[in-house]
Design a protein around this motif. Structure first.
Motif, PDB file in Angstrom:
ATOM      1  N   LEU A 137       0.814  -1.218   0.000  1.00 13.62           N
ATOM      2  CA  LEU A 137       0.000   0.000   0.000  1.00 13.62           C
ATOM      3  C   LEU A 137       0.850   1.272   0.000  1.00 13.62           C
ATOM      4  CD1 LEU A 137      -2.846  -1.052   2.440  1.00 13.62           C
ATOM      5  CD2 LEU A 137      -3.001  -0.759  -0.041  1.00 13.62           C
ATOM      6  N   GLN A 138       2.094   1.173   0.447  1.00 14.56           N
ATOM      7  CA  GLN A 138       2.979   2.343   0.484  1.00 14.56           C
ATOM      8  C   GLN A 138       3.865   2.471  -0.759  1.00 14.56           C
ATOM      9  OE1 GLN A 138       2.586   4.804   2.678  1.00 14.56           O
ATOM     10  NE2 GLN A 138       0.869   3.536   3.305  1.00 14.56           N
ATOM     11  N   ARG A 198      -1.025   8.769 -12.739  1.00 13.18           N
ATOM     12  CA  ARG A 198      -1.188   8.488 -11.308  1.00 13.18           C
ATOM     13  C   ARG A 198       0.001   9.043 -10.543  1.00 13.18           C
ATOM     14  NH1 ARG A 198      -3.322   3.865 -13.804  1.00 13.18           N
ATOM     15  NH2 ARG A 198      -1.237   3.158 -14.230  1.00 13.18           N
ATOM     16  N   SER A 199      -0.250   9.396  -9.287  1.00 10.32           N
ATOM     17  CA  SER A 199       0.827   9.857  -8.411  1.00 10.32           C
ATOM     18  C   SER A 199       0.537   9.367  -7.000  1.00 10.32           C
ATOM     19  CB  SER A 199       0.918  11.382  -8.444  1.00 10.32           C
ATOM     20  OG  SER A 199      -0.272  11.946  -7.951  1.00 10.32           O
ATOM     21  N   ASP A 205      -3.085   5.793  -1.748  1.00 13.07           N
ATOM     22  CA  ASP A 205      -3.658   7.077  -2.182  1.00 13.07           C
ATOM     23  C   ASP A 205      -4.556   6.883  -3.398  1.00 13.07           C
ATOM     24  OD1 ASP A 205      -2.188   8.456  -0.240  1.00 13.07           O
ATOM     25  OD2 ASP A 205      -0.552   8.900  -1.643  1.00 13.07           O
ATOM     26  N   TRP A 206      -4.085   6.103  -4.346  1.00 16.06           N
ATOM     27  CA  TRP A 206      -4.824   5.866  -5.585  1.00 16.06           C
ATOM     28  C   TRP A 206      -6.163   5.193  -5.290  1.00 16.06           C
ATOM     29  CZ3 TRP A 206      -4.540   1.047  -8.788  1.00 16.06           C
ATOM     30  CH2 TRP A 206      -5.128   1.208 -10.047  1.00 16.06           C
ATOM     31  N   ASP A 226      -5.771  12.982  -8.269  1.00 12.49           N
ATOM     32  CA  ASP A 226      -5.637  11.563  -8.616  1.00 12.49           C
ATOM     33  C   ASP A 226      -5.993  10.643  -7.458  1.00 12.49           C
ATOM     34  OD1 ASP A 226      -4.704  12.242 -11.088  1.00 12.49           O
ATOM     35  OD2 ASP A 226      -2.595  11.935 -10.610  1.00 12.49           O
ATOM     36  N   TYR A 227      -5.991  11.142  -6.253  1.00 16.52           N
ATOM     37  CA  TYR A 227      -6.214  10.301  -5.088  1.00 16.52           C
ATOM     38  C   TYR A 227      -7.671   9.852  -5.017  1.00 16.52           C
ATOM     39  CZ  TYR A 227      -1.648  11.791  -3.272  1.00 16.52           C
ATOM     40  OH  TYR A 227      -0.315  12.026  -3.085  1.00 16.52           O
ATOM     41  N   GLY A 228      -7.872   8.612  -4.584  1.00 17.54           N
ATOM     42  CA  GLY A 228      -9.222   8.071  -4.414  1.00 17.54           C
ATOM     43  C   GLY A 228      -9.903   7.673  -5.718  1.00 17.54           C
ATOM     44  N   LYS A 229      -9.154   7.562  -6.808  1.00 17.16           N
ATOM     45  CA  LYS A 229      -9.748   7.251  -8.124  1.00 17.16           C
ATOM     46  C   LYS A 229     -10.467   5.906  -8.135  1.00 17.16           C
ATOM     47  CE  LYS A 229      -8.393  10.404 -11.218  1.00 17.16           C
ATOM     48  NZ  LYS A 229      -9.158  11.126 -12.145  1.00 17.16           N
TER      49      LYS A 229
END
Length: 92
Positions: A7-8, A17-18, A23-24, A34-37
Motif C-alpha cells: 500500500l505504500q 497516477r501519483s 492514495d490511488w 488523482d487520489y481516491g480514483k
C-alpha cells in the motif's frame, strides 16, 4: 512483501497516477485530484442507474475493486451497495 508495504509503494514515471497505491485506491481527492480514483470509479458504477435497477429488491450484492500488481500480487477491497468500503484491503 506485506500488505502494508504494498500500500505504500509509490508510482514512478506514471503520467496518470501519483502518490502511493493506498492514495490511488482511497486517498483524499481534495489533497490531489488523482487520489481516491479507484474508490470513486467503483462507487460511480454501483450508484449508476443500471446497477441500481439490477440490485433493487435483492439482498445479495457484492462489488470488489481488484488490482493486479506485477505478476504475483492481487489487491482487493469490497464495497457495499451504498458505495462505502466494507472491511480493509486484502491480498488474494
Amino acid at each position: 512483501m506485506t500488505l502494508k508495504e504494498i500500500l505504500q509503494l509509490r508510482f514512478k514515471n506514471d503520467q496518470s497516477r501519483s502518490g502511493t497505491i493506498h492514495d490511488w485506491f482511497d486517498g483524499d481527492d481534495r489533497i490531489h485530484g488523482d487520489y481516491g480514483k479507484v474508490r470513486e470509479q467503483l462507487r460511480s458504477y454501483i450508484m449508476g442507474s443500471t446497477v441500481r435497477e439490477e440490485i433493487k429488491g435483492k439482498n445479495k450484492f457484492r462489488a470488489f475493486a481488484v488490482v493486479i500488481l506485477g505478476s504475483r500480487q492481487i489487491l482487493m477491497r469490497e464495497m457495499s451497495r451504498d458505495g462505502m468500503w466494507v472491511g480493509e484491503f486484502q491480498l488474494a
